[in-house]
Design a protein around this motif. Sequence first.
Motif, PDB file in Angstrom:
ATOM      1  N   PRO A  61       0.703  -1.047  -0.235  1.00  0.00           N
ATOM      2  CA  PRO A  61       0.034  -0.075   0.111  1.00  0.00           C
ATOM      3  C   PRO A  61       0.781   1.230  -0.100  1.00  0.00           C
ATOM      4  O   PRO A  61       0.456   2.347  -0.634  1.00  0.00           O
ATOM      5  N   LEU A  62       2.066   1.331   0.702  1.00  0.00           N
ATOM      6  CA  LEU A  62       2.811   2.409   0.782  1.00  0.00           C
ATOM      7  C   LEU A  62       3.510   2.816  -0.864  1.00  0.00           C
ATOM      8  O   LEU A  62       3.273   3.780  -0.886  1.00  0.00           O
ATOM      9  N   SER A  63       3.889   1.568  -1.322  1.00  0.00           N
ATOM     10  CA  SER A  63       4.363   2.127  -2.644  1.00  0.00           C
ATOM     11  C   SER A  63       3.380   2.596  -3.606  1.00  0.00           C
ATOM     12  O   SER A  63       3.547   3.387  -4.490  1.00  0.00           O
ATOM     13  N   LYS A  64       2.016   2.061  -3.453  1.00  0.00           N
ATOM     14  CA  LYS A  64       0.958   2.686  -4.216  1.00  0.00           C
ATOM     15  C   LYS A  64       0.682   4.204  -3.903  1.00  0.00           C
ATOM     16  O   LYS A  64       0.451   5.135  -4.915  1.00  0.00           O
ATOM     17  N   HIS A  65       0.760   4.416  -2.669  1.00  0.00           N
ATOM     18  CA  HIS A  65       0.784   5.983  -2.300  1.00  0.00           C
ATOM     19  C   HIS A  65       2.051   6.664  -2.722  1.00  0.00           C
ATOM     20  O   HIS A  65       1.803   7.842  -3.156  1.00  0.00           O
ATOM     21  N   LEU A  66       3.154   6.295  -2.682  1.00  0.00           N
ATOM     22  CA  LEU A  66       4.292   6.887  -3.238  1.00  0.00           C
ATOM     23  C   LEU A  66       4.310   7.125  -4.639  1.00  0.00           C
ATOM     24  O   LEU A  66       4.473   8.123  -5.214  1.00  0.00           O
ATOM     25  N   THR A  67       3.641   6.155  -5.319  1.00  0.00           N
ATOM     26  CA  THR A  67       3.563   6.309  -6.772  1.00  0.00           C
ATOM     27  C   THR A  67       2.631   7.546  -7.217  1.00  0.00           C
ATOM     28  O   THR A  67       2.845   8.180  -7.984  1.00  0.00           O
ATOM     29  N   TYR A  68       1.278   7.135  -6.497  1.00  0.00           N
ATOM     30  CA  TYR A  68       0.342   8.387  -6.472  1.00  0.00           C
ATOM     31  C   TYR A  68       0.887   9.760  -6.288  1.00  0.00           C
ATOM     32  O   TYR A  68       0.650  10.498  -7.189  1.00  0.00           O
ATOM     33  N   VAL A  69       1.634  10.021  -5.231  1.00  0.00           N
ATOM     34  CA  VAL A  69       2.298  11.268  -4.869  1.00  0.00           C
ATOM     35  C   VAL A  69       3.281  11.675  -6.018  1.00  0.00           C
ATOM     36  O   VAL A  69       3.227  12.877  -6.358  1.00  0.00           O
ATOM     37  N   ALA A  70       3.925  10.769  -6.525  1.00  0.00           N
ATOM     38  CA  ALA A  70       5.038  11.017  -7.415  1.00  0.00           C
ATOM     39  C   ALA A  70       4.376  11.539  -8.882  1.00  0.00           C
ATOM     40  O   ALA A  70       4.966  12.353  -9.443  1.00  0.00           O
ATOM     41  N   ASP A 113      16.669  -3.172   6.427  1.00  0.00           N
ATOM     42  CA  ASP A 113      17.050  -1.869   6.724  1.00  0.00           C
ATOM     43  C   ASP A 113      17.066  -0.946   5.738  1.00  0.00           C
ATOM     44  O   ASP A 113      16.748   0.045   5.506  1.00  0.00           O
ATOM     45  N   THR A 114      17.789  -1.306   4.538  1.00  0.00           N
ATOM     46  CA  THR A 114      17.762  -0.664   3.381  1.00  0.00           C
ATOM     47  C   THR A 114      16.651  -0.224   2.608  1.00  0.00           C
ATOM     48  O   THR A 114      16.468   0.859   2.323  1.00  0.00           O
ATOM     49  N   THR A 115      15.784  -1.123   2.443  1.00  0.00           N
ATOM     50  CA  THR A 115      14.479  -1.106   1.825  1.00  0.00           C
ATOM     51  C   THR A 115      13.584   0.095   2.859  1.00  0.00           C
ATOM     52  O   THR A 115      13.166   0.931   2.278  1.00  0.00           O
ATOM     53  N   VAL A 116      13.630  -0.290   4.084  1.00  0.00           N
ATOM     54  CA  VAL A 116      12.922   0.694   4.994  1.00  0.00           C
ATOM     55  C   VAL A 116      13.638   2.322   4.854  1.00  0.00           C
ATOM     56  O   VAL A 116      12.825   3.241   4.702  1.00  0.00           O
ATOM     57  N   PHE A 117      14.779   2.300   4.922  1.00  0.00           N
ATOM     58  CA  PHE A 117      15.502   3.510   4.686  1.00  0.00           C
ATOM     59  C   PHE A 117      15.138   4.103   3.384  1.00  0.00           C
ATOM     60  O   PHE A 117      14.802   5.497   3.410  1.00  0.00           O
ATOM     61  N   MET A 118      15.039   3.636   2.256  1.00  0.00           N
ATOM     62  CA  MET A 118      14.773   3.892   1.092  1.00  0.00           C
ATOM     63  C   MET A 118      13.254   4.534   0.813  1.00  0.00           C
ATOM     64  O   MET A 118      12.864   5.642   0.486  1.00  0.00           O
TER      65      MET A 118
END
Length: 195
Positions: free
Chosen positions: A1-10, A73-78
Amino acid sequence: PLSKHLTYVAKEITLSQHLKLPNHWKKFMTFSLFCAIAHIVYIYTTIKYYSKFDSSAYFWWLVGGSIQTLYIDTTVFMIFFFTLSFIDEFSSIVCLFKNDLILHSNKCIECFKTLQKGFGTTFMIIFAYYQIQNVFCIYMSISSLMSATNENLWQNIIFSFCYFLMSAYFMVILYCLTITAEDAYEALQSLNTPL
């Protein structure tokens, strides 16, 4: 769901060619590194004190746990790093109006609604999850020290310190997200005076 939101905002926010680092990137990177080190030390200590394997199996458990920790940790950081970049970019867009103030304000309000739609539920879930993680890590940090005996004193001290670093990491993430979002909202409110 977060990646969908990020794509939507981008799609809605046009990122500049010279995208700046988020305001709190140094704190964020430092504590992300501390958290990764704490996870690896925790895995190492756990395997060292509890494993009954031969040295080769011990080595592969340690390598596998370290790779998994660094990947997570890298995924969460990105994800969080790009989230902070999006919100900071919105603040920059708000402050760069030239001629048509009404058109610029309408554009900024639309961007704000996009951010609100994109990150509203996600922020609530992240804040709830990280607050629970924070309380858990503080509790484990204290209880590890309280349950220490002479046999496993150093092990419990290491565990306590690792949990303390993880707790600090969760607090810094919440701090960076809160302050960045607050700065973006204040930037939007700064349009009131010229309007």
